[in-house]
Design a protein around this motif. Structure first.
Motif, PDB file in Angstrom:
ATOM      1  N   ALA A 109       0.816  -1.218   0.000  1.00  0.00           N
ATOM      2  CA  ALA A 109       0.000   0.000   0.000  1.00  0.00           C
ATOM      3  C   ALA A 109       0.844   1.261   0.000  1.00  0.00           C
ATOM      4  O   ALA A 109       0.433   2.287  -0.563  1.00  0.00           O
ATOM      5  CB  ALA A 109      -0.937   0.003   1.202  1.00  0.00           C
ATOM      6  N   PHE A 110       2.001   1.222   0.625  1.00  0.00           N
ATOM      7  CA  PHE A 110       2.840   2.416   0.684  1.00  0.00           C
ATOM      8  C   PHE A 110       3.179   2.954  -0.694  1.00  0.00           C
ATOM      9  O   PHE A 110       3.445   4.148  -0.850  1.00  0.00           O
ATOM     10  CB  PHE A 110       4.143   2.117   1.436  1.00  0.00           C
ATOM     11  N   PHE A 111       3.175   2.089  -1.685  1.00  0.00           N
ATOM     12  CA  PHE A 111       3.639   2.481  -3.010  1.00  0.00           C
ATOM     13  C   PHE A 111       2.497   2.937  -3.918  1.00  0.00           C
ATOM     14  O   PHE A 111       2.724   3.247  -5.089  1.00  0.00           O
ATOM     15  CB  PHE A 111       4.454   1.342  -3.615  1.00  0.00           C
ATOM     16  N   THR A 112       1.276   2.988  -3.349  1.00  0.00           N
ATOM     17  CA  THR A 112       0.154   3.627  -4.033  1.00  0.00           C
ATOM     18  C   THR A 112      -0.363   4.788  -3.200  1.00  0.00           C
ATOM     19  O   THR A 112      -0.275   5.940  -3.606  1.00  0.00           O
ATOM     20  CB  THR A 112      -0.998   2.639  -4.292  1.00  0.00           C
ATOM     21  N   ALA A 113      -0.912   4.486  -2.035  1.00  0.00           N
ATOM     22  CA  ALA A 113      -1.499   5.533  -1.202  1.00  0.00           C
ATOM     23  C   ALA A 113      -1.640   5.053   0.220  1.00  0.00           C
ATOM     24  O   ALA A 113      -2.012   3.907   0.458  1.00  0.00           O
ATOM     25  CB  ALA A 113      -2.882   5.931  -1.740  1.00  0.00           C
ATOM     26  N   LEU A 118       0.995  11.094   1.897  1.00  0.00           N
ATOM     27  CA  LEU A 118       1.702  12.054   1.062  1.00  0.00           C
ATOM     28  C   LEU A 118       0.867  12.508  -0.129  1.00  0.00           C
ATOM     29  O   LEU A 118       0.113  11.731  -0.711  1.00  0.00           O
ATOM     30  CB  LEU A 118       3.003  11.430   0.536  1.00  0.00           C
ATOM     31  N   THR A 119       1.034  13.767  -0.496  1.00  0.00           N
ATOM     32  CA  THR A 119       0.438  14.277  -1.722  1.00  0.00           C
ATOM     33  C   THR A 119       1.211  13.719  -2.922  1.00  0.00           C
ATOM     34  O   THR A 119       2.251  13.061  -2.766  1.00  0.00           O
ATOM     35  CB  THR A 119       0.496  15.799  -1.766  1.00  0.00           C
ATOM     36  N   ALA A 120       0.720  13.992  -4.119  1.00  0.00           N
ATOM     37  CA  ALA A 120       1.375  13.476  -5.328  1.00  0.00           C
ATOM     38  C   ALA A 120       2.818  13.960  -5.415  1.00  0.00           C
ATOM     39  O   ALA A 120       3.739  13.183  -5.698  1.00  0.00           O
ATOM     40  CB  ALA A 120       0.590  13.891  -6.566  1.00  0.00           C
ATOM     41  N   GLN A 122       4.764  14.970  -3.046  1.00  0.00           N
ATOM     42  CA  GLN A 122       5.555  14.380  -1.974  1.00  0.00           C
ATOM     43  C   GLN A 122       5.819  12.897  -2.221  1.00  0.00           C
ATOM     44  O   GLN A 122       6.919  12.399  -1.971  1.00  0.00           O
ATOM     45  CB  GLN A 122       4.821  14.576  -0.646  1.00  0.00           C
ATOM     46  N   HIS A 123       4.804  12.185  -2.721  1.00  0.00           N
ATOM     47  CA  HIS A 123       4.973  10.751  -2.965  1.00  0.00           C
ATOM     48  C   HIS A 123       5.981  10.502  -4.076  1.00  0.00           C
ATOM     49  O   HIS A 123       6.821   9.599  -3.981  1.00  0.00           O
ATOM     50  CB  HIS A 123       3.626  10.116  -3.315  1.00  0.00           C
ATOM     51  N   ASN A 124       5.916  11.296  -5.136  1.00  0.00           N
ATOM     52  CA  ASN A 124       6.913  11.171  -6.199  1.00  0.00           C
ATOM     53  C   ASN A 124       8.317  11.408  -5.660  1.00  0.00           C
ATOM     54  O   ASN A 124       9.266  10.719  -6.045  1.00  0.00           O
ATOM     55  CB  ASN A 124       6.617  12.163  -7.325  1.00  0.00           C
ATOM     56  N   ALA A 125       8.443  12.387  -4.773  1.00  0.00           N
ATOM     57  CA  ALA A 125       9.759  12.676  -4.204  1.00  0.00           C
ATOM     58  C   ALA A 125      10.276  11.494  -3.387  1.00  0.00           C
ATOM     59  O   ALA A 125      11.469  11.143  -3.462  1.00  0.00           O
ATOM     60  CB  ALA A 125       9.690  13.932  -3.341  1.00  0.00           C
ATOM     61  N   TRP A 126       9.399  10.873  -2.600  1.00  0.00           N
ATOM     62  CA  TRP A 126       9.815   9.709  -1.805  1.00  0.00           C
ATOM     63  C   TRP A 126      10.213   8.543  -2.706  1.00  0.00           C
ATOM     64  O   TRP A 126      11.234   7.890  -2.479  1.00  0.00           O
ATOM     65  CB  TRP A 126       8.675   9.298  -0.871  1.00  0.00           C
ATOM     66  N   LEU A 127       9.421   8.294  -3.747  1.00  0.00           N
ATOM     67  CA  LEU A 127       9.703   7.165  -4.636  1.00  0.00           C
ATOM     68  C   LEU A 127      10.979   7.374  -5.439  1.00  0.00           C
ATOM     69  O   LEU A 127      11.772   6.447  -5.612  1.00  0.00           O
ATOM     70  CB  LEU A 127       8.525   6.949  -5.592  1.00  0.00           C
TER      71      LEU A 127
END
Length: 367
Positions: A109-113, A118-120, A122-127
């Protein structure tokens, strides 16, 4: 669907012994003909279009050396069967959402939502720059897969409800379609949770099989006709402050590609990731206005409801991290990154947007 059935669909003889999926993908020297199964119906042009964009970019980047046929959900495999289909080698590629597969490991789940995550941006930055891709590789390699971010919906809406929801008590007994951690949170809140693919949601909501559903946001929800099945449209999308879609590639196939083809796959996924978010951001505003004009009643979840749901999400994290070393490591990475980037955004983006929206409200009030 079982492995044997997947392999039959791919035209692979199960008794043929050891094989490389690439043997079946390569039609001639330097040309790869591959098939991609999607978790999404073709009617949802933006989210399904992520897979088509990957195919288009790969064709251009490789001068036609990589040719991909994209199949919508149900054409070859069901929407929630993509992971197994690509893992088994029956299909080389899949376009899906990692949180559909939390039954294998909740860390997917962490890798979708993640609710309240995280916002989009922020999530892109983490990935892409925060160490998450390495964790994702480790998780997917267990099932002979590799995955890359390949689309994002941005912040979603909280969902469609057949009746108003004013307090946490109103969630008890509610039957709702909501996947991933959002579903676990709603279960703890007393709801009866179902997980339906996109193509089945409208009928279930319209006939009263479910009382509520979340999907994505105004543009996709309008296409599915959800406004015709329920009057109340709630936000914010606490369950998915963003949602990353992904390109799954069979790991044996990917490792057999020459380096330049591997790079082309990564580049195509990144292109699809950027375009999908841009299209949703451009289309959701006009779609929301059309929904309101047609009679949709916008509602906002009360702070009491959101606080209760966030508490349940903390419980989910505690339970999943206990006894699951990989989940605990991923949660640690996710939480540390979240806290750091939120502090930065508090000082920068939030302060700016807060001023802009306050000014707009004052101007509207002043006529």
């Amino acid at each position: 669907m079982k492995r044997r059935e997947f392999l039959k669909k791919a035209g692979v003889v199960a008794a043929s012994g050891a094989f490389s999926p690439l043997m079946f993908a390569r039609a001639q020297a330097s040309t790869f003909r591959l098939e991609m199964v999607s978790s999404f119906p073709a009617s949802l042009d933006i989210i399904y279009g992520g897979g088509e964009e990957i195919a288009r970019v790969l064709d251009e980047l490789t001068g036609g050396d990589v040719q991909i046929t994209v199949y919508p959900a149900g054409a070859q495999v069901g929407g929630f069967e993509v992971y197994d289909a690509v893992s088994s080698g029956a299909f080389a590629l899949g376009h899906s959402a990692a949180y559909y597969y939390v039954g294998r490991n909740p860390a997917h789940a962490f890798f979708t939502a993640v609710p309240f995550g995280l916002t989009a941006q922020q999530h892109n930055a983490w990935l892409m720059a925060g160490g998450a891709q390495e964790l994702w590789n480790e998780l997917n390699a267990q099932d002979n897969l590799i995955a890359f971010a390949a689309g994002n919906t941005g912040t979603q809406m909280g969902g469609w409800f057949r009746r108003e929801i004013n307090t946490p008590q109103d969630l008890r007994g509610l039957t709702m379609r909501i996947p991933g951690f959002g579903g676990e949170v709603m279960t703890r809140a007393g709801a009866n949770v179902q997980n339906l693919p996109g193509g089945e949601i409208f009928l279930a909501l319209d006939t009263g099989v479910i009382d509520a559903t979340e999907w994505v946001g105004p543009y996709d929800d309008e296409i599915l006709g959800l406004n015709q099945a329920a009057p109340f449209y709630y936000g914010p999308g606490w369950q998915e402050p963003s949602a990353t879609l992904c390109l799954y590639v069979n790991l044996d196939t990917y490792n057999a590609f020459p380096p330049e083809i591997q790079e082309a796959f990564r580049t195509a996924a990144h292109a699809a990731n950027e375009l999908m978010l841009a299209r949703y951001e451009a289309e959701n505003g006009p779609a929301l206005q059309r929904l309101v004009d047609s009679g949709t009643q916008l509602r906002t979840f009360s702070p009491e409801i959101l606080t209760a749901l966030r508490g349940h999400m903390d419980e989910v994290h505690d339970q999943n991290a206990s006894g699951n070393e990989f989940y605990a490591r991923t949660l640690e990475s996710f939480t540390a990154f979240r806290d750091n980037i939120r502090e930065w955004h508090r000082q920068a983006e939030y302060a700016f947007q807060n001023f802009i929206y306050d000014q707009s409200a004052q101007e509207e009030a002043g006529g």
